[in-house]
Motif scaffolding. Structure first.
Motif, PDB file in Angstrom:
ATOM      1  N   ALA A   1      15.217  -7.455  -2.485  1.00 54.80           N
ATOM      2  CA  ALA A   1      15.465  -6.554  -3.609  1.00 54.80           C
ATOM      3  C   ALA A   1      16.739  -6.937  -4.351  1.00 54.80           C
ATOM      4  O   ALA A   1      16.789  -6.898  -5.585  1.00 54.80           O
ATOM      5  N   PHE A   2      17.788  -7.313  -3.615  1.00 53.01           N
ATOM      6  CA  PHE A   2      19.036  -7.720  -4.259  1.00 53.01           C
ATOM      7  C   PHE A   2      18.824  -8.927  -5.171  1.00 53.01           C
ATOM      8  O   PHE A   2      19.430  -9.032  -6.243  1.00 53.01           O
ATOM      9  N   LEU A   3      17.970  -9.838  -4.741  1.00 55.93           N
ATOM     10  CA  LEU A   3      17.726 -11.064  -5.504  1.00 55.93           C
ATOM     11  C   LEU A   3      16.638 -10.895  -6.558  1.00 55.93           C
ATOM     12  O   LEU A   3      16.322 -11.844  -7.280  1.00 55.93           O
ATOM     13  N   GLY A   4      16.064  -9.689  -6.645  1.00 55.50           N
ATOM     14  CA  GLY A   4      15.001  -9.462  -7.613  1.00 55.50           C
ATOM     15  C   GLY A   4      13.717 -10.187  -7.271  1.00 55.50           C
ATOM     16  O   GLY A   4      12.952 -10.567  -8.164  1.00 55.50           O
ATOM     17  N   TYR A   5      13.474 -10.363  -5.985  1.00 58.68           N
ATOM     18  CA  TYR A   5      12.312 -11.138  -5.531  1.00 58.68           C
ATOM     19  C   TYR A   5      11.319 -10.213  -4.842  1.00 58.68           C
ATOM     20  O   TYR A   5      11.692  -9.419  -3.975  1.00 58.68           O
ATOM     21  N   ASN A   6      10.060 -10.303  -5.244  1.00 55.83           N
ATOM     22  CA  ASN A   6       8.999  -9.532  -4.601  1.00 55.83           C
ATOM     23  C   ASN A   6       8.338 -10.409  -3.536  1.00 55.83           C
ATOM     24  O   ASN A   6       7.669 -11.391  -3.872  1.00 55.83           O
TER      25      ASN A   6
ATOM     26  N   THR B   1      -3.007  -6.177  -7.013  1.00 58.93           N
ATOM     27  CA  THR B   1      -2.289  -6.257  -8.288  1.00 58.93           C
ATOM     28  C   THR B   1      -1.062  -5.348  -8.283  1.00 58.93           C
ATOM     29  O   THR B   1       0.016  -5.727  -8.763  1.00 58.93           O
ATOM     30  N   THR B   2      -1.224  -4.164  -7.722  1.00 58.97           N
ATOM     31  CA  THR B   2      -0.088  -3.239  -7.652  1.00 58.97           C
ATOM     32  C   THR B   2       1.009  -3.776  -6.744  1.00 58.97           C
ATOM     33  O   THR B   2       2.199  -3.718  -7.085  1.00 58.97           O
ATOM     34  N   LEU B   3       0.621  -4.317  -5.602  1.00 55.27           N
ATOM     35  CA  LEU B   3       1.610  -4.808  -4.641  1.00 55.27           C
ATOM     36  C   LEU B   3       2.392  -5.994  -5.179  1.00 55.27           C
ATOM     37  O   LEU B   3       3.591  -6.141  -4.900  1.00 55.27           O
ATOM     38  N   THR B   4       1.738  -6.854  -5.922  1.00 56.14           N
ATOM     39  CA  THR B   4       2.396  -8.066  -6.424  1.00 56.14           C
ATOM     40  C   THR B   4       3.060  -7.855  -7.782  1.00 56.14           C
ATOM     41  O   THR B   4       3.618  -8.804  -8.347  1.00 56.14           O
ATOM     42  N   GLY B   5       3.006  -6.644  -8.302  1.00 58.52           N
ATOM     43  CA  GLY B   5       3.658  -6.356  -9.577  1.00 58.52           C
ATOM     44  C   GLY B   5       5.168  -6.243  -9.424  1.00 58.52           C
ATOM     45  O   GLY B   5       5.745  -6.478  -8.356  1.00 58.52           O
ATOM     46  N   ASN B   6       5.805  -5.849 -10.505  1.00 61.60           N
ATOM     47  CA  ASN B   6       7.269  -5.795 -10.523  1.00 61.60           C
ATOM     48  C   ASN B   6       7.842  -4.471 -10.035  1.00 61.60           C
ATOM     49  O   ASN B   6       9.068  -4.354  -9.901  1.00 61.60           O
ATOM     50  N   TYR B   7       6.989  -3.490  -9.781  1.00 65.26           N
ATOM     51  CA  TYR B   7       7.501  -2.148  -9.529  1.00 65.26           C
ATOM     52  C   TYR B   7       7.256  -1.637  -8.118  1.00 65.26           C
ATOM     53  O   TYR B   7       8.060  -0.857  -7.607  1.00 65.26           O
ATOM     54  N   TRP B   8       6.159  -2.036  -7.479  1.00 68.76           N
ATOM     55  CA  TRP B   8       5.814  -1.404  -6.207  1.00 68.76           C
ATOM     56  C   TRP B   8       6.881  -1.633  -5.140  1.00 68.76           C
ATOM     57  O   TRP B   8       7.324  -0.677  -4.490  1.00 68.76           O
ATOM     58  N   PHE B   9       7.304  -2.863  -4.949  1.00 73.40           N
ATOM     59  CA  PHE B   9       8.239  -3.152  -3.865  1.00 73.40           C
ATOM     60  C   PHE B   9       9.585  -2.449  -4.052  1.00 73.40           C
ATOM     61  O   PHE B   9      10.057  -1.765  -3.131  1.00 73.40           O
ATOM     62  N   PRO B  10      10.248  -2.561  -5.217  1.00 70.92           N
ATOM     63  CA  PRO B  10      11.531  -1.857  -5.352  1.00 70.92           C
ATOM     64  C   PRO B  10      11.393  -0.341  -5.303  1.00 70.92           C
ATOM     65  O   PRO B  10      12.268   0.347  -4.765  1.00 70.92           O
ATOM     66  N   GLN B  11      10.298   0.195  -5.851  1.00 69.86           N
ATOM     67  CA  GLN B  11      10.117   1.644  -5.809  1.00 69.86           C
ATOM     68  C   GLN B  11       9.903   2.141  -4.382  1.00 69.86           C
ATOM     69  O   GLN B  11      10.386   3.214  -4.010  1.00 69.86           O
ATOM     70  N   THR B  12       9.175   1.366  -3.589  1.00 66.42           N
ATOM     71  CA  THR B  12       8.947   1.762  -2.199  1.00 66.42           C
ATOM     72  C   THR B  12      10.217   1.602  -1.369  1.00 66.42           C
ATOM     73  O   THR B  12      10.554   2.463  -0.547  1.00 66.42           O
TER      74      THR B  12
END
Length: 206
Positions: free
Chosen positions: A113-118, A141-152
């Motif tokens: 998350a710090f590096l902006g990497y999913n 598609t949701t998991l590999t998007g830009n929002y799911w990982f940081p939001q979770t």
């Protein structure tokens, strides 16, 4: 405290205020320390002050990351389960992915998350292709998007971050109280008598 999706101007204002506060503390504090010791001992005082400040900085970073990582380790699995529950019924193939994510190292999750990497692309590519192909494409598609990982991740990260800041604020308050209890400001003065000027002798004050 700022949310995880803060605006940059809000962060800029806080950093500006932190800079002002740091400058208002560091300069008078350093001046007070240097003025309280004899001139010939100020090099030692400066070295001791730098050593203590660097040691405290290193220790505080270690405590901060320990609190955050432990908090993520405790709360991240629950955040993952809650997120996947919002997708609907969890099939056995999806459950294998959930189990894989729950076992993820909190350190890996944090620094991703710090590096902006999913990391989801790498995780899915490392799994059995049969399992990945059985997962609904909408979920992938949701998991590999830009929002799911940081939001979770923020569901686990933000409470731990708040706790570390609260601990830091409490320790800063204790330090301020101890500083106020130290008594009046002491300034070292060298006393030179007129009779000693010709002899080249100086009587130093304690």
């Amino acid at each position: 405290m700022l949310p995880y999706n803060f605006d940059y101007w809000e962060l800029g204002v806080l950093i500006f205020l932190m800079g002002i506060g740091s400058g208002m503390f560091s300069s008078p504090n350093t001046s007070s320390i240097m003025n309280s010791v004899p001139p010939q001992d100020r090099g030692v005082a400066s070295g001791m002050m730098s050593t203590l400040m660097n040691s405290a900085s290193t220790l505080s970073m270690a405590v901060f990351f320990t609190i955050v990582i432990v908090g993520i380790q405790e709360a991240f699995p629950g955040a993952i389960l809650a997120s996947f529950a919002s997708f609907g019924s969890i099939t056995p193939d999806v459950q294998q992915l959930v189990d894989y994510l729950i076992s993820m190292s909190p350190t890996n999750a944090l620094f991703s998350a710090f590096l902006g990497y999913n990391p989801m692309d790498s995780i899915l590519s490392s799994m059995n292709p049969g399992i990945v192909n059985a997962i609904p494409q909408q979920i992938v598609t949701t998991l590999t998007g830009n929002y799911w990982f940081p939001q979770t991740l923020q569901e686990a990260f933000m409470p731990a971050l708040r706790l570390s800041f609260i601990i830091g604020a409490v320790l800063s308050g204790i330090a301020a109280i101890l500083s106020a209890m130290r008594g009046q400001r002491y300034i070292y003065e060298a006393h030179i008598s007129t009779s000693d000027v010709g002899k080249g002798e100086v009587t130093r004050g304690d």
